[in-house]
Write a protein that holds these residues in place. Structure first.
Motif, PDB file in Angstrom:
ATOM      1  N   TYR A 187       0.828  -1.216   0.000  1.00  0.00           N
ATOM      2  CA  TYR A 187       0.000   0.000   0.000  1.00  0.00           C
ATOM      3  C   TYR A 187       0.860   1.263   0.000  1.00  0.00           C
ATOM      4  O   TYR A 187       0.427   2.325   0.404  1.00  0.00           O
ATOM      5  CB  TYR A 187      -0.975   0.008   1.186  1.00  0.00           C
ATOM      6  N   GLU A 194     -18.583  -2.370   9.140  1.00  0.00           N
ATOM      7  CA  GLU A 194     -17.481  -1.681   8.463  1.00  0.00           C
ATOM      8  C   GLU A 194     -17.706  -1.636   6.949  1.00  0.00           C
ATOM      9  O   GLU A 194     -17.452  -0.621   6.300  1.00  0.00           O
ATOM     10  CB  GLU A 194     -16.154  -2.370   8.780  1.00  0.00           C
ATOM     11  N   THR A 200     -18.130   1.601   4.480  1.00  0.00           N
ATOM     12  CA  THR A 200     -17.310   1.769   3.271  1.00  0.00           C
ATOM     13  C   THR A 200     -18.188   2.047   2.057  1.00  0.00           C
ATOM     14  O   THR A 200     -17.904   2.960   1.276  1.00  0.00           O
ATOM     15  CB  THR A 200     -16.444   0.512   3.045  1.00  0.00           C
ATOM     16  N   LYS A 225     -10.500   9.513   8.344  1.00  0.00           N
ATOM     17  CA  LYS A 225     -10.595   8.062   8.207  1.00  0.00           C
ATOM     18  C   LYS A 225     -11.157   7.658   6.847  1.00  0.00           C
ATOM     19  O   LYS A 225     -10.981   6.528   6.418  1.00  0.00           O
ATOM     20  CB  LYS A 225     -11.483   7.481   9.304  1.00  0.00           C
ATOM     21  N   THR A 228      -6.930   4.821   1.988  1.00  0.00           N
ATOM     22  CA  THR A 228      -6.466   3.468   1.683  1.00  0.00           C
ATOM     23  C   THR A 228      -7.302   2.405   2.404  1.00  0.00           C
ATOM     24  O   THR A 228      -7.535   1.331   1.853  1.00  0.00           O
ATOM     25  CB  THR A 228      -4.976   3.282   2.045  1.00  0.00           C
ATOM     26  N   ASN A 229      -7.767   2.701   3.610  1.00  0.00           N
ATOM     27  CA  ASN A 229      -8.609   1.732   4.331  1.00  0.00           C
ATOM     28  C   ASN A 229      -9.929   1.498   3.605  1.00  0.00           C
ATOM     29  O   ASN A 229     -10.442   0.377   3.593  1.00  0.00           O
ATOM     30  CB  ASN A 229      -8.887   2.210   5.756  1.00  0.00           C
ATOM     31  N   LYS A 278      -9.091  -0.738   0.637  1.00  0.00           N
ATOM     32  CA  LYS A 278      -8.856  -2.123   1.075  1.00  0.00           C
ATOM     33  C   LYS A 278     -10.180  -2.843   1.319  1.00  0.00           C
ATOM     34  O   LYS A 278     -10.397  -3.948   0.831  1.00  0.00           O
ATOM     35  CB  LYS A 278      -8.045  -2.145   2.373  1.00  0.00           C
ATOM     36  N   THR A 279     -11.056  -2.205   2.073  1.00  0.00           N
ATOM     37  CA  THR A 279     -12.338  -2.822   2.406  1.00  0.00           C
ATOM     38  C   THR A 279     -13.202  -2.978   1.159  1.00  0.00           C
ATOM     39  O   THR A 279     -13.855  -4.008   0.969  1.00  0.00           O
ATOM     40  CB  THR A 279     -13.079  -1.997   3.479  1.00  0.00           C
TER      41      THR A 279
END
Length: 157
Positions: free
Chosen positions: A37, A70, A74, A92, A135-136, A139-140
């Motif tokens: 990442y 989560e 997203t 976030k 980036t989170n 990813k999700t």
């Protein structure tokens, strides 16, 4: 603006073969993941744009899935980003992508925290900046895309 949204409404359908764009996305994402990442901001921003295309293609399939808390958050961020509604400017959820130019005409790209105030540096001037999903979120969303693709047989291996 309404006509523009209608164009994207036609984009996604289970009746169309979307295996190829999905596979291309998963290959690009895998390259991103292999680098830990940690890729240059320009490449990351291109990946977020590709992620949004995939999201538009399989949004209806994702809506029919049972998602965790989560994952729902997203998808909510992606929906708002798709509609250019960035009312929750959370560090976030978003990163700031900026383009800089120096006096010699060289260009530099930068990713930073949305809370960070980017000040001009000696010989470098910021030309533009805009938000990209964190980036989170990417990813999700990749995990969600893969689940949706497998559940609805959207990719042919």
């Amino acid at each position: 603006m309404g006509d523009q949204k209608a164009v994207f409404e036609e984009c996604y359908s289970t009746a169309k073969n979307i295996s190829s764009p999905l596979l291309k996305y998963f290959v690009k994402y895998n390259e991103f993941e292999k680098k830990g990442y940690n890729i240059d901001p320009y490449t990351y921003t291109k990946l977020t744009i590709h992620s949004m295309l995939v999201f538009r293609l399989i949004e209806k399939e994702i809506e029919s899935m049972d998602l965790s808390y989560e994952e729902k958050n997203t998808i909510d961020v992606l929906k708002r980003y798709k509609n250019r509604d960035i009312s929750d400017l959370s560090h976030k959820n978003y990163l700031k992508f900026s383009v800089w130019v120096n006096t010699d005409g060289d260009i530099r790209f930068r990713l930073s925290d949305v809370r960070q105030d980017l000040k001009e540096e000696i010989n470098w001037k910021m030309i533009t900046a805009y938000l990209v999903p964190h980036t989170n979120i990417i990813k999700t969303s990749n995990a969600i895309f893969l689940k949706a693709a497998m559940k609805h047989d959207l990719i042919e291996l």
